[in-house]
Design an enzyme around this catalytic site. Structure first.
Site, short mmCIF file in Angstrom:
data_model
loop_
_atom_site.label_atom_id
_atom_site.label_comp_id
_atom_site.label_asym_id
_atom_site.label_seq_id
_atom_site.Cartn_x
_atom_site.Cartn_y
_atom_site.Cartn_z
N ASP A 90 0.28 -1.54 0.12
CA ASP A 90 0.07 0.06 -0.12
C ASP A 90 1.15 1.40 -0.27
O ASP A 90 0.52 2.11 0.42
CB ASP A 90 -0.56 -0.02 1.41
N ASP A 113 -4.79 -0.78 -2.04
CA ASP A 113 -5.74 -0.53 -1.48
C ASP A 113 -6.17 0.14 -2.59
O ASP A 113 -6.27 0.96 -3.09
CB ASP A 113 -5.44 0.00 -0.32
N HIS A 119 -10.64 0.95 -3.11
CA HIS A 119 -12.29 0.59 -3.10
C HIS A 119 -13.07 1.51 -3.60
O HIS A 119 -12.66 2.74 -4.43
CB HIS A 119 -12.17 1.62 -1.78
N HIS A 168 -17.55 2.50 -0.54
CA HIS A 168 -17.15 0.99 0.77
C HIS A 168 -17.54 1.06 2.20
O HIS A 168 -17.67 2.18 2.26
CB HIS A 168 -15.06 0.76 0.61
N HIS A 190 -10.21 6.93 1.33
CA HIS A 190 -9.40 6.93 0.48
C HIS A 190 -9.13 5.60 -0.26
O HIS A 190 -9.79 5.08 -0.30
CB HIS A 190 -8.47 6.36 2.05
N LYS A 210 -6.71 -5.59 -3.41
CA LYS A 210 -7.80 -5.65 -2.24
C LYS A 210 -8.37 -4.39 -2.20
O LYS A 210 -8.37 -2.98 -2.34
CB LYS A 210 -6.05 -5.36 -1.46
N CYS A 265 -2.43 -3.19 7.09
CA CYS A 265 -2.24 -3.67 6.23
C CYS A 265 -0.43 -4.18 6.33
O CYS A 265 -1.23 -5.43 5.72
CB CYS A 265 -2.26 -3.23 5.62
C1 VGL Z 1 -5.02 0.53 5.73
C2 VGL Z 1 -6.31 1.10 7.04
C3 VGL Z 1 -7.79 1.68 5.82
C4 VGL Z 1 -3.54 0.09 5.30
C5 VGL Z 1 -5.51 0.31 4.56
O1 VGL Z 1 -3.35 0.06 4.29
O2 VGL Z 1 -2.72 0.07 6.37
N1 VGL Z 1 -5.27 0.52 6.39
N2 VGL Z 1 -7.28 0.46 4.35
ZN ZN Z 2 -8.53 0.93 3.26
#
Ligand code: VGL
Ligand code: ZN
Length: 196
Positions: free
Chosen positions: A8, A46, A48, A52, A81, A106, A151
């Protein structure tokens, strides 16, 4: 075969982004520098949809940081995000994307979050990462990226469960909260992840 999984590294998790990790940008050069040590490089995204379930904005009378329970799974509510195709979901320009062999997406299902790059939070569906690594005969996987206590932690924990020798390169991760990161490192260590 030895693989690097970059978790991420996306604009929204960097300073200026909507869910920014303090000093998240400071690890990018170090990640670029270690890429040559690996046979295979995978980056997770990530990814979404805008409706979401993890976005506070999609729930009435809820705010960022609230926790809701959906089908027995606790869900922290985040700012919007990494919406698919948005600037925030892109890799930053200074990440050396030319060396990345595969991108794993994901969090695409509106109804469930996915902190891990392997499975969503209720373990119902797989991203294909485990099969991909096994197909490529990978035995050792190192993890770097954001955020340490979300993550990165959940991805590394699933990696151990999938049978890979798993390490987290601590200087190439950053987290949201110092104490939570410390707890995350303790948990990872106790589950057999090697911290270097
Ligand atoms: C993440 C919160 C929500 C991460 C992703 O990449 O750690 N944290 N979505
Ligand atoms: Zn996320």
């Amino acid at each position: 075969m030895k693989a690097l999984v970059i978790v991420d590294i996306q604009n929204d998790f960097l300073p200026g982004g909507s869910l920014s990790v303090p000093e998240g940008d400071k690890i990018i050069n170090s990640i670029n520098e270690i890429m040559d040590d690996y046979d295979l490089i995978i980056a997770t995204k990530d990814w979404h949809p805008s409706d979401h379930i993890s976005f506070a904005s999609n729930h009435q009378n809820k705010k960022v940081g609230d926790v809701i329970n959906i089908n027995k799974v606790d869900q922290i509510l985040w700012p919007n995000h990494c919406v698919q195709e948005s600037f925030g979901s892109e890799f930053p320009k200074n990440l050396d994307f030319s060396k990345v062999h595969k991108v794993i997406y994901k969090g695409q299902n509106s109804n469930i979050d996915s902190y891990s790059g392997f499975f969503d939070n209720n373990k119902d569906s797989s991203t294909g990462l485990s099969d991909f690594l096994k197909e490529k005969k990978v035995e050792k996987v190192d993890f770097v990226g954001l955020a340490t206590e979300y993550c990165v932690k959940f991805t590394a924990l699933d990696s151990v469960k999938e049978g890979f020798y798993s390490r987290v390169i601590t200087k190439c991760t950053k987290g949201l909260d110092e104490l939570e990161c410390k707890n995350a490192f303790d948990e990872m260590r106790s589950e057999g992840i090697v911290l270097i």
